[in-house]
Scaffold this active site. Structure first.
Site, PDB file in Angstrom:
ATOM      1  N   HIS A  51       0.809  -1.216   0.000  1.00 54.05           N
ATOM      2  CA  HIS A  51       0.000   0.000   0.000  1.00 54.05           C
ATOM      3  C   HIS A  51       0.843   1.266   0.000  1.00 54.05           C
ATOM      4  O   HIS A  51       0.302   2.361  -0.168  1.00 54.05           O
ATOM      5  CB  HIS A  51      -0.949   0.016   1.208  1.00 54.05           C
ATOM      6  CG  HIS A  51      -2.011  -1.037   1.153  1.00 54.05           C
ATOM      7  ND1 HIS A  51      -2.889  -1.156   0.108  1.00 54.05           N
ATOM      8  CD2 HIS A  51      -2.326  -2.035   2.019  1.00 54.05           C
ATOM      9  CE1 HIS A  51      -3.714  -2.169   0.325  1.00 54.05           C
ATOM     10  NE2 HIS A  51      -3.390  -2.726   1.475  1.00 54.05           N
ATOM     11  N   ARG A  63       7.113  -5.358   3.476  1.00 55.05           N
ATOM     12  CA  ARG A  63       5.809  -5.970   3.204  1.00 55.05           C
ATOM     13  C   ARG A  63       5.671  -6.035   1.690  1.00 55.05           C
ATOM     14  O   ARG A  63       5.565  -5.006   1.018  1.00 55.05           O
ATOM     15  CB  ARG A  63       4.644  -5.192   3.796  1.00 55.05           C
ATOM     16  CG  ARG A  63       3.313  -5.848   3.349  1.00 55.05           C
ATOM     17  CD  ARG A  63       2.119  -5.455   4.144  1.00 55.05           C
ATOM     18  NE  ARG A  63       1.680  -4.095   3.887  1.00 55.05           N
ATOM     19  CZ  ARG A  63       0.512  -3.609   4.319  1.00 55.05           C
ATOM     20  NH1 ARG A  63      -0.320  -4.376   5.003  1.00 55.05           N
ATOM     21  NH2 ARG A  63       0.186  -2.364   4.084  1.00 55.05           N
ATOM     22  N   ASP A  73      16.631 -10.574  -1.766  1.00 52.14           N
ATOM     23  CA  ASP A  73      17.881 -10.352  -2.498  1.00 52.14           C
ATOM     24  C   ASP A  73      18.396  -8.925  -2.301  1.00 52.14           C
ATOM     25  O   ASP A  73      19.607  -8.673  -2.337  1.00 52.14           O
ATOM     26  CB  ASP A  73      17.683 -10.603  -3.990  1.00 52.14           C
ATOM     27  CG  ASP A  73      17.634 -12.087  -4.342  1.00 52.14           C
ATOM     28  OD1 ASP A  73      17.912 -12.918  -3.459  1.00 52.14           O
ATOM     29  OD2 ASP A  73      17.302 -12.406  -5.495  1.00 52.14           O
ATOM     30  N   GLU A  80      -5.419 -11.194   8.393  1.00 50.94           N
ATOM     31  CA  GLU A  80      -6.226  -9.996   8.168  1.00 50.94           C
ATOM     32  C   GLU A  80      -7.545 -10.280   7.461  1.00 50.94           C
ATOM     33  O   GLU A  80      -8.171  -9.355   6.932  1.00 50.94           O
ATOM     34  CB  GLU A  80      -5.417  -8.952   7.391  1.00 50.94           C
ATOM     35  CG  GLU A  80      -4.721  -9.478   6.151  1.00 50.94           C
ATOM     36  CD  GLU A  80      -3.783  -8.454   5.532  1.00 50.94           C
ATOM     37  OE1 GLU A  80      -3.838  -7.260   5.896  1.00 50.94           O
ATOM     38  OE2 GLU A  80      -2.979  -8.842   4.666  1.00 50.94           O
ATOM     39  N   ASP A 115      -7.888  -4.283   7.944  1.00 49.26           N
ATOM     40  CA  ASP A 115      -8.510  -5.254   7.047  1.00 49.26           C
ATOM     41  C   ASP A 115      -9.284  -6.309   7.824  1.00 49.26           C
ATOM     42  O   ASP A 115     -10.367  -6.730   7.403  1.00 49.26           O
ATOM     43  CB  ASP A 115      -7.448  -5.933   6.178  1.00 49.26           C
ATOM     44  CG  ASP A 115      -7.075  -5.096   4.963  1.00 49.26           C
ATOM     45  OD1 ASP A 115      -7.941  -4.370   4.458  1.00 49.26           O
ATOM     46  OD2 ASP A 115      -5.923  -5.167   4.523  1.00 49.26           O
TER      47      ASP A 115
END
Length: 241
Positions: free
Chosen positions: A34, A59, A73, A135, A161
């Site tokens: 988000h 995230r 990575d 969530e 959520d």
């Protein structure tokens, strides 16, 4: 044990995010789902952070092996994987985060900071943190089984959520201390599995409540929220009248 107080970066500004790693927070999360952190902005934070910086997590946008691999990575200490609803999905998140024989992650060089590559795949497997987000109503229904998946290091609650999914107000859900309260169930599932429980507070007051409930890994502020808090404090210190 004192909670690990984290900052949550959404603005996509690498310089600001990097500064947050040295201002007293215990960890930082770069939000690709988000927030405005794409690959290049994530790389900028992870490549140029100081050696004494606190752990930086990402995230990822979705449960996707390619997205998880790219975040790791780049040098992330771990991933927070959204919308995990089943044992199968939790296993997929773990597999994408760890090298064979315990996972399916592909070995790739950290081009921006090769000196921070783990010495071996075994070392990486032992150090990387995998947090799965609880969530949705379906995730809550299966939370005990999800928590028990080997390689899951923590359950991370997305309270906004989850509240929407359950048809309740987020602060009412957080305040619910009944025996069947959703957050109590998540905490119990994590405790039973011997893993950590974390949550997104987003603001200090809500973060304090979540920490008092027993969540050990709490995002207590966002980068944009800290800007607002700092501005309010500065203006209050020098009244206009």
């Amino acid at each position: 044990m004192s909670p690990q107080r984290g900052a949550w970066a959404v603005a996509g500004e690498p310089f600001i995010a990097a500064q947050l790693t040295r201002l007293g927070f215990d960890w930082l999360c770069l939000d690709q789902q988000h927030g405005r952190f794409d690959d290049s902005r994530t790389d900028a934070v992870l490549t140029h952070r100081r050696d004494d910086a606190v752990p930086v997590y990402v995230r990822v946008r979705a449960l996707d092996a390619g997205l998880i691999g790219r975040a790791l990575d780049a040098g992330a200490a771990g991933v927070i994987v959204p919308l995990v609803e089943s044992v199968e999905q939790a296993r997929a998140a773990v597999a994408a985060s760890r090298y064979p024989p315990v996972g399916t992650r592909s070995w790739g060089p950290n081009l921006g900071a090769p000196d921070r590559m783990p010495a071996t795949a075994t070392t990486a497997n032992s150090e990387i943190q995998v947090w799965v987000m609880i969530e949705t109503a379906t995730a809550l229904e299966h939370v005990e089984a999800i928590a028990a998946v080997p390689g899951v290091d923590g359950l991370f609650v997305g309270p906004f959520d989850l509240a929407i999914a359950l048809g309740v107000q987020v602060d009412a859900m957080i305040a619910d201390d009944s025996l069947t309260a959703p957050l109590r169930r998540i905490l119990a599932a994590a405790s039973e599995a011997g893993i950590s429980a974390g949550a997104f507070g987003g603001a200090p007051a809500r973060g304090a409540v979540l920490a008092s409930m027993g969540f050990a890994f709490v995002a207590i502020a966002t980068d944009t929220g800290l800007l607002e808090l700092g501005s309010s404090a500065a203006l209050a210190a020098v009244p206009a009248d």
